[in-house]
Design a protein around this motif. Sequence first.
Motif, short mmCIF file in Angstrom:
data_model
loop_
_atom_site.label_atom_id
_atom_site.label_comp_id
_atom_site.label_asym_id
_atom_site.label_seq_id
_atom_site.Cartn_x
_atom_site.Cartn_y
_atom_site.Cartn_z
N ASP A 48 0.82 -1.21 0.00
CA ASP A 48 0.00 0.00 0.00
C ASP A 48 0.85 1.26 0.00
OD1 ASP A 48 -2.56 1.35 0.22
OD2 ASP A 48 -1.96 1.84 2.26
N GLY A 49 2.10 1.15 0.46
CA GLY A 49 3.02 2.28 0.43
C GLY A 49 2.80 3.29 1.53
N GLY A 50 1.80 3.05 2.40
CA GLY A 50 1.57 3.96 3.50
C GLY A 50 1.13 5.35 3.08
N GLY A 51 0.65 5.48 1.84
CA GLY A 51 0.19 6.79 1.37
C GLY A 51 1.31 7.70 0.92
N ASN A 52 2.53 7.17 0.83
CA ASN A 52 3.69 7.99 0.44
C ASN A 52 4.22 7.65 -0.94
OD1 ASN A 52 3.86 9.41 3.00
ND2 ASN A 52 4.64 7.50 3.88
N LYS B 141 8.01 5.23 -6.60
CA LYS B 141 8.56 5.10 -5.26
C LYS B 141 7.48 4.53 -4.35
CE LYS B 141 8.78 8.41 -2.17
NZ LYS B 141 8.28 7.72 -0.93
N THR B 142 7.77 3.38 -3.75
CA THR B 142 6.78 2.75 -2.88
C THR B 142 7.48 2.11 -1.70
OG1 THR B 142 4.87 1.26 -2.87
CG2 THR B 142 6.83 0.51 -4.08
N GLU B 143 6.71 1.59 -0.78
CA GLU B 143 7.25 1.08 0.48
C GLU B 143 6.63 -0.27 0.83
OE1 GLU B 143 6.51 2.20 5.12
OE2 GLU B 143 7.05 3.88 3.81
N ILE B 144 7.46 -1.18 1.31
CA ILE B 144 6.98 -2.45 1.84
C ILE B 144 7.66 -2.69 3.17
CG2 ILE B 144 6.77 -4.93 1.51
CD1 ILE B 144 6.97 -4.61 -1.40
N GLU C 117 9.43 -6.51 -12.50
CA GLU C 117 9.43 -7.96 -12.31
C GLU C 117 10.03 -8.34 -10.96
OE1 GLU C 117 10.95 -12.04 -14.60
OE2 GLU C 117 11.56 -10.05 -15.33
N LYS C 118 11.14 -7.69 -10.61
CA LYS C 118 11.79 -7.96 -9.33
C LYS C 118 10.90 -7.53 -8.17
CE LYS C 118 15.12 -8.82 -6.36
NZ LYS C 118 15.51 -10.21 -6.00
N PHE C 119 10.25 -6.38 -8.29
CA PHE C 119 9.38 -5.90 -7.23
C PHE C 119 8.18 -6.83 -7.03
CE2 PHE C 119 5.81 -3.34 -5.66
CZ PHE C 119 6.36 -2.86 -4.48
N ASP C 120 7.61 -7.33 -8.13
CA ASP C 120 6.48 -8.26 -8.03
C ASP C 120 6.89 -9.53 -7.28
OD1 ASP C 120 4.93 -6.46 -9.42
OD2 ASP C 120 5.11 -7.50 -11.34
N LYS C 121 8.12 -9.97 -7.49
CA LYS C 121 8.62 -11.16 -6.79
C LYS C 121 8.74 -10.88 -5.30
CE LYS C 121 12.49 -14.41 -6.64
NZ LYS C 121 13.83 -14.77 -7.18
N ILE C 122 9.23 -9.69 -4.94
CA ILE C 122 9.34 -9.31 -3.54
C ILE C 122 7.96 -9.24 -2.89
CG2 ILE C 122 10.02 -7.44 -1.97
CD1 ILE C 122 12.24 -6.75 -4.01
N MET C 123 6.99 -8.70 -3.63
CA MET C 123 5.63 -8.62 -3.13
C MET C 123 5.07 -10.00 -2.81
SD MET C 123 3.84 -5.69 -2.84
CE MET C 123 2.20 -6.02 -3.49
N GLU D 110 3.51 -14.13 1.20
CA GLU D 110 3.67 -15.48 1.74
C GLU D 110 4.11 -15.43 3.20
OE1 GLU D 110 3.08 -18.50 0.58
OE2 GLU D 110 2.23 -17.72 -1.29
N GLU D 111 5.02 -14.50 3.51
CA GLU D 111 5.48 -14.35 4.89
C GLU D 111 4.33 -13.95 5.81
OE1 GLU D 111 8.68 -11.58 4.98
OE2 GLU D 111 10.01 -12.80 3.71
N MET D 112 3.50 -13.02 5.35
CA MET D 112 2.37 -12.56 6.13
C MET D 112 1.38 -13.70 6.38
SD MET D 112 -0.49 -9.67 5.23
CE MET D 112 -1.23 -10.79 4.02
N MET D 113 1.09 -14.47 5.34
CA MET D 113 0.16 -15.59 5.48
C MET D 113 0.73 -16.65 6.42
SD MET D 113 -2.46 -14.71 3.70
CE MET D 113 -3.41 -16.22 3.50
N GLU D 114 2.02 -16.86 6.38
CA GLU D 114 2.65 -17.86 7.24
C GLU D 114 2.58 -17.42 8.70
OE1 GLU D 114 4.29 -21.54 7.91
OE2 GLU D 114 3.59 -20.69 6.01
N ARG D 115 2.81 -16.13 8.97
CA ARG D 115 2.71 -15.62 10.34
C ARG D 115 1.28 -15.77 10.86
NH1 ARG D 115 6.04 -11.34 8.46
NH2 ARG D 115 4.21 -9.97 8.33
N PHE D 116 0.31 -15.46 10.01
CA PHE D 116 -1.09 -15.59 10.40
C PHE D 116 -1.42 -17.05 10.72
CE2 PHE D 116 -5.61 -16.17 9.49
CZ PHE D 116 -6.17 -15.17 10.27
#
Length: 278
Positions: free
Chosen positions: A97-101, A116-119, A242-248, A253-259
């Motif tokens: 979502d980028g936090g609105g920035n 420019k975005t944020e994760i 392409e690289k950013f989509d892979k990071i996303m 996956e990390e978020m779903m695993e934590r949940f």
Amino acid sequence: MRVQLFLALVLLSLIVGAQDFQGKATYKTHRNMDIKVSTDQNAPNSAMQKKLHDQLKKMSQKTFTLNFNKSESTYTQNKELKPETQTGGVSIVMIGDGGGNDVLYKDVNKKIYRNKTEISGKNFLIEDKLQTADWEMTAETKKIGKFTCYKATRSREEDRVSFTMTDGDKEETKEKVTVTTEVWYTPEIPVSNGPGMFWGLPGLILEVHEGKLTIVCTELVLNPSDKVSIDKPTKGKKVSQEKFDKIMREKTEEMMERFKNNRKSKNKGESISIEIQG
């Protein structure tokens, strides 16, 4: 009448052709989302589901500003009060979502963009080429404000992923879907630009309908008295799209695993199912 219209368009083209031509457009966006949440197989329309649906709806309603000249633009989210992100003990996290920035810069002449975005608190600077869209232009028109707009459409296939989480166990479903985009652009402002990554038509795009996403221009000012700022974003780790989509995908996956781990450790014996599409 045709002569008057022709002369008006010629005059407007001369104005747009001026070296210092600029504009500022405000867009409001919202996205419909399908969400199913239940702690009981017999209660698909639970109060929890309604609360989460309403919360996601509020989170998807945003306002953006497009500053543009003949070839360049920046698209930024306006600062607004952030809605609550927790409902009934369930936290809502919007990955990417980028936090609105976020700052999206486009140069439609050079066919390049920077985003420019944020994760997770880390800044990224996506640099890549603008993909030329295969628009099908029509003769259908409508008025948006004082501008006569024409409809254009396109279709593309994409892979869509939906998740179902039951008592911490995740089920992932993939399907190939056809996404249809409908936009309304005005040749009265002959700049090949628009909100977000929409561009490539002989006029400014004022309205977008793509799947469950709607973007509508609510205010437009040409050559404002205060000069608009169109600056390329420079901060962040440089990556391709392409690289950013892979990071996303990895972060999701990390978020779903934590949940999944939290559900299993904190709620043994209690079953909760969450399905999100959109």
